[in-house]
Design a protein around this motif. Structure first.
Motif, short mmCIF file in Angstrom:
data_model
loop_
_atom_site.label_atom_id
_atom_site.label_comp_id
_atom_site.label_asym_id
_atom_site.label_seq_id
_atom_site.Cartn_x
_atom_site.Cartn_y
_atom_site.Cartn_z
N MET A 1 3.14 160.12 42.47
CA MET A 1 4.52 159.89 43.01
C MET A 1 5.11 161.47 43.34
O MET A 1 5.17 162.34 42.25
CB MET A 1 5.64 159.24 42.04
CG MET A 1 6.70 158.80 42.48
SD MET A 1 7.74 158.03 41.22
CE MET A 1 9.15 157.76 42.15
N ALA A 3 7.46 164.45 43.30
CA ALA A 3 8.63 164.72 42.46
C ALA A 3 10.03 164.58 43.49
O ALA A 3 10.96 164.11 42.56
CB ALA A 3 8.66 166.22 41.88
N LYS A 4 9.80 164.88 44.50
CA LYS A 4 11.12 164.55 45.39
C LYS A 4 11.47 163.18 45.44
O LYS A 4 12.67 162.65 45.50
CB LYS A 4 10.84 165.23 46.92
CG LYS A 4 12.26 165.22 47.68
CD LYS A 4 11.84 165.78 48.95
CE LYS A 4 13.18 166.06 49.86
NZ LYS A 4 12.80 166.73 51.13
N LYS A 5 10.71 162.17 45.58
CA LYS A 5 10.74 160.98 45.56
C LYS A 5 11.28 160.33 44.23
O LYS A 5 12.19 159.28 43.92
CB LYS A 5 9.44 159.97 45.79
CG LYS A 5 9.62 158.52 46.26
CD LYS A 5 8.42 157.92 46.62
CE LYS A 5 8.28 156.55 47.02
NZ LYS A 5 7.06 155.93 47.28
N TRP A 6 10.59 161.09 43.16
CA TRP A 6 11.21 160.72 41.87
C TRP A 6 12.92 160.87 41.81
O TRP A 6 13.39 160.06 41.21
CB TRP A 6 10.47 161.47 40.71
CG TRP A 6 10.70 161.16 39.28
CD1 TRP A 6 9.89 160.39 38.45
CD2 TRP A 6 11.93 161.59 38.38
NE1 TRP A 6 10.49 160.35 37.18
CE2 TRP A 6 11.60 161.07 37.14
CE3 TRP A 6 13.05 162.37 38.70
CZ2 TRP A 6 12.63 161.32 36.14
CZ3 TRP A 6 14.08 162.49 37.58
CH2 TRP A 6 13.72 161.77 36.51
N VAL A 7 13.08 162.10 42.08
CA VAL A 7 14.51 162.30 41.97
C VAL A 7 15.14 161.26 42.80
O VAL A 7 16.37 161.07 42.20
CB VAL A 7 14.83 163.81 42.55
CG1 VAL A 7 16.38 164.25 42.80
CG2 VAL A 7 14.11 164.84 41.97
N PHE A 9 14.53 158.54 43.51
CA PHE A 9 14.58 157.02 42.92
C PHE A 9 15.66 157.01 41.68
O PHE A 9 16.11 156.02 41.15
CB PHE A 9 13.15 156.71 42.52
CG PHE A 9 12.84 155.17 41.92
CD1 PHE A 9 13.17 154.17 42.89
CD2 PHE A 9 12.82 154.88 40.52
CE1 PHE A 9 12.97 152.94 42.37
CE2 PHE A 9 12.55 153.56 40.06
CZ PHE A 9 12.81 152.44 41.19
N PHE A 10 15.54 158.11 40.87
CA PHE A 10 16.62 158.43 39.37
C PHE A 10 17.82 158.17 39.99
O PHE A 10 18.71 157.61 39.44
CB PHE A 10 16.18 159.84 39.13
CG PHE A 10 17.43 160.28 38.20
CD1 PHE A 10 17.22 160.16 36.91
CD2 PHE A 10 18.52 160.89 38.59
CE1 PHE A 10 18.23 160.43 35.90
CE2 PHE A 10 19.25 161.32 37.71
CZ PHE A 10 19.23 161.33 36.34
N PHE A 11 18.39 158.74 41.21
CA PHE A 11 19.72 158.57 41.62
C PHE A 11 19.87 157.08 41.96
O PHE A 11 20.95 156.54 41.94
CB PHE A 11 20.19 159.54 42.61
CG PHE A 11 20.31 160.89 42.02
CD1 PHE A 11 21.56 161.17 41.25
CD2 PHE A 11 19.58 161.83 42.24
CE1 PHE A 11 21.83 162.24 40.70
CE2 PHE A 11 19.73 163.17 41.60
CZ PHE A 11 20.72 163.41 40.88
N VAL A 13 18.38 154.33 40.79
CA VAL A 13 18.79 153.52 39.56
C VAL A 13 19.93 153.82 38.94
O VAL A 13 20.86 153.01 38.39
CB VAL A 13 17.54 153.97 38.72
CG1 VAL A 13 17.79 153.43 37.33
CG2 VAL A 13 16.25 153.76 39.09
#
Lengths: 361, 495
Positions: A1, A3-7, A9-11, A13
């Protein structure tokens, strides 16, 4: 995944969680903080229709309840009580005639700001001040540390009266940030979940009308006074004394309180009432004998003696009647007169206010 | 401004982040540094703007002294020697700290000792003074020894005021910070760092807002009402504080690391599961690591070096003295000195044990002894006065009696009648400090977390960038954010 997508997705959630909680809190609103909900609406409706209501939940927002009762009372009210939980058992029948009009507007853990807010709301809706105001003087009224943050929902009403009394112009907040914050809190989320659990899993009915004062739960009377639960009314002396010892040793509301704060504002408020021909009566609710002795021995809590002395001096200087005393010995009170260390059975204000009845006031 | 406030989390941090990288993207590097300084001073001044001049004077003076010392290497003639300049700098920093932090303590003790009545000054402690003073002393020492040279005032200011570490550390060194600010790759957004930053920031916020603040209720109520504290209450209260302090301070440090990582800056580790320690030496290698390093490098080592012949006993005595100073650094009170002294003695005893005995303690027993010793020292750390600490310790030892909640009276009297001989009392005071039947589970939960789980740095360093970690971090962040309405200060803001 990536890292940009993780960020992202974090927001997603985060925003989903916080907004879900806010929507849930708004929708359930078990304490009636944001809108007149079934809970407070039903109490207001029944109480203003002269019914006794069995309270489903004892710790709701009494500030909102009192405000709505004032707004829905169509007749003139001559006697009002401003107080905390310690004066909630003060009832009309203790000292007034059937024809007299009376409302107990006590709010648990009330501050001076709350007292002023209630008077402000009253004046707004009744278009006049009450003829008689009984003001319960709990020592923590002079402790700004512990009570300022409670019942902030009446803040705008307080500011309205403050502006009138002081002649200042303090602007009310355009929108109440406290309401918004409350929507986004886990505290209120858990309260709402507990409300749903009680109602739908344990099968409690909310705020039923009753015709007996010997009901299991807390009751609220048409005059705004409250009854303790049956278990508290009939608590054994042993249990009451244990609680009296415990509160005497540690009273959260009394903490960090070495000198009287709020005195000038208190005096301005009383002066405002008396200058508008309002008959002011001070009520000093007594403590359990054990609690009172422990308080007097405590480094900080002994300030209660100073508060009583100040009130007696101030009242005598301004020709104000003072009923009751923190000292239970003066009233010959014993354990059976109490629910715990600081709250009396209803028989105590009944006895104290008999004096007023006899004076023919 | 608090890290655990709406203003910081939802306004200052994101705004400072976006503007910083926008300016760097436009290649206006100086402006981006000025922006960081501005944001940091705003963050500092939010608390009390009156202290801004103080920190600025401190920065300017220390920079001036370091520049003058650096000029010696250029063989310029000077009126003052390098050593004199260094001593002036040291005296300035110690005087600043001494005046604001210790003056009333000093006056009180003078009054007590000679019976005088010198009035107290009641000076408010400027925020972060202990940390920025320590950091600048370290810089002066390194500068004096020729280990660092900073010729740019803006860079030096960033080194001192960079907001993630300004208020309560970690205590950073110039040489570990400034290369990071000057590297080109640090000037562009690095999503791996952003992931790690958000991840550890969320953990830190959760540690503070959910765990530490829950424990704080019991600890504060207990320490504020020591008159009536008894056995069970005393243990709950002391344990609550011991865990509160860890979750509070390590939570703060996690947030500091997280916020710094967003700017591609890696701050040094400050905690490494300290409550897993099996000895006092081990504990101080894991607890407030940057302070331990500071006192070792700048207090312990210079004293040790001053001995002509170093013996084991001299080294141990130096350890105790060093910890007495470290204790006093935490606060102007004899209870802090006792806290430091006990830790110094603990470390000396640990060294003595290792050197003089061949017996190796069972690991669990060693952990148990260490943890309880630390727990006792934290009673002195938290207590307002000596008497309060003694009352808590008396309670923990059972000398203040055994009191149980009233509802247990019938059960104990009927099922366990032999306990009657121990004069057990019953009252509800345990509920009045906020302890509920739920409390033991909380304490058990935190014991499991601190003793058996990976710490936040280990979790961050081993993070896998996938949906699971995003959900985990997002959920922690949301839960903590929903609890921000009950803000409370970080404990180390007081030091």
């Amino acid at each position: 995944m990536p890292a940009k997508k993780w960020v992202k997705f974090f927001f997603i959630v985060f925003l989903t969680c916080v907004n879900s909680v806010a929507i849930f809190n708004w929708r359930i609103d078990s304490l009636g903080l944001f809108k007149t909900n079934a809970y407070i609406g039903k109490i207001v409706n029944e109480v203003t229709n002269n019914k006794i209501v069995n309270l489903f939940e004892k710790n709701f927002n009494y500030g909102i309840l009192r405000k709505e009762i004032i707004q829905n009372t169509l007749h003139k009210v001559d006697w009002i009580v401003l107080g905390s939980s310690r004066s909630m058992a003060l009832r009309k029948r203790f000292f007034l005639k059937e024809a007299d009009t009376f409302q107990n507007y006590s709010i648990p853990a009330a501050s001076l700001k709350n007292y002023m807010a209630i008077v402000s709301i009253f004046k707004d809706y009744q278009k006049t001040l009450p003829e008689n105001v009984i003001i319960e003087i709990d020592p923590t009224l002079f402790n700004t540390l512990n009570r300022e943050d409670k019942n902030r929902f009446l803040n705008d009403d307080y500011i309205r009266l403050l502006n009138e009394i002081t002649g200042q112009v303090i602007n009310k907040s355009p929108f109440n940030i406290d309401f918004i914050k409350k929507l986004y809190t886990t505290d209120y989320l858990f309260t709402n979940i507990e409300f749903l659990r009680k109602r739908y899993i344990s099968g409690f009915e909310i705020n039923t009308v009753t015709d007996t004062s010997d009901y299991l739960g807390y009751l609220i009377e048409p005059d705004g006074s409250r009854h303790y639960s049956l278990a508290q009314k009939k608590a054994s002396s042993e249990i009451v004394e244990r609680q009296a010892v415990a509160i005497g040793k540690f009273s959260p509301l009394m903490g960090g309180f070495n000198e009287l704060a709020n005195v000038s504002m208190f005096e301005l408020f009383i002066q405002y009432l008396t200058s508008h021909d309002v008959n002011v009566i001070f009520y000093l609710p007594p403590y359990h004998p054990i609690t009172y002795d422990l308080f007097l021995k405590h480094d900080t809590y002994k300030i209660i003696a100073e508060v009583e002395k100040y009130i007696l001096t101030y009242a005598s200087r301004n020709d104000i009647v003072v009923l009751g005393s923190y000292d239970p010995q003066k009233l010959h009170l014993v354990t059976t007169d109490f629910v715990d260390g600081v709250h009396t059975q209803a028989s105590v204000p009944e006895r104290i206010f008999k004096e007023l009845k006899e004076r023919g006031k | 401004m608090l890290f655990n406030s709406y203003e910081f989390v939802f306004v200052l941090l994101p705004v400072s982040f976006f503007v910083y990288f926008y300016l760097n993207k436009k290649k206006i590097v100086i402006a981006s540094k000025i922006w960081l300084v501005f944001v940091s001073l705003f963050f500092y001044g939010w608390w009390n703007i009156a202290y801004l001049p103080l920190i600025l004077i401190s920065i300017s003076f220390n920079y001036f002294i370091s520049q003058r010392m650096n000029e010696f290497d250029g063989a310029k003639r000077q009126y003052l020697s390098k050593k004199t300049l260094f001593q002036i700098g040291l005296v300035f920093n110690i005087s600043l700290l001494g005046y604001f932090k210790y003056m009333d303590f000093f006056i009180q003790n003078i009054n007590l000792a000679v019976g005088s009545e010198i009035p107290l000054l009641y000076l408010a402690l400027p925020l972060a003074i202990s940390f920025f003073t320590l950091q600048q002393i370290a810089y002066l020492v390194d500068s004096y020894e020729g280990l660092v040279k900073e010729k740019n005032f803006l860079n030096y200011t960033i080194f001192v005021v960079f907001f993630p570490q300004l208020i309560a550390g970690p205590i950073v060194h110039h040489k570990e910070m400034m290369p990071q600010f000057s590297g080109v790759r640090y000037k562009v957004k690095n999503y791996k760092n952003i992931v790690m930053g958000l991840f550890i920031f969320s953990i830190g916020l959760f540690k503070k807002a959910i765990i530490a603040d829950t424990l704080a209720v019991w600890a504060t109520n207990g320490f504020d009402n020591v008159e009536t504290i008894h056995f069970i209450m005393a243990w709950f209260v002391s344990l609550s504080y011991t865990f509160q302090l860890y979750f509070d301070f390590s939570g703060y440090t996690d947030m500091a690391m997280g916020a710094a990582l967003l700017f591609n800056i890696r701050l040094p580790q400050n905690f490494n599961s300290p409550y897993k320690a099996t000895g006092m030496i081990d504990f101080w290698k894991r607890w407030h690591i940057t302070l331990t390093n500071f006192i070792t490098t700048y207090i312990y080592m210079p004293i040790v070096r001053s001995f002509e012949k170093l013996t084991f006993h001299k080294a141990m005595l130096t350890t105790i003295v060093t910890f007495l100073i470290a204790g006093l650094w935490h606060g102007a009170s004899w209870t802090f000195v006792v806290f430091g002294g006990l830790n110094g003695v603990g470390i000396a005893a640990n060294h003595y044990w290792k050197k003089k005995t061949k017996f190796k303690l069972n690991r669990i027993l060693a952990w148990f002894l260490t943890f309880n010793f630390v727990n006792i020292t934290f009673v002195f750390f938290r207590a307002r006065e000596w008497d309060d600490a003694i009352k808590i310790l008396n309670g923990m030892s059972g000398r203040s009696g055994f009191t149980l909640p009233g509802h247990l009276a019938n059960i104990i009297e009927t099922k366990l009648p032999f306990l009657a001989q121990y004069n057990i009392q019953y009252d509800e005071s345990i509920h009045n400090i906020g302890i509920t039947p739920f409390t033991p589970f909380w304490v058990l939960f935190v014991i499991i977390v601190v003793c058996y789980k990976q710490n936040s740095i280990e979790l961050m360093d081993s993070i896998k960038i996938n949906y699971h970690t995003a959900i985990y971090a997002g959920f922690l962040f949301a839960w903590a954010a929903l609890s921000l309405s009950n803000v409370s200060e970080f404990l180390y803001f007081n030091f």
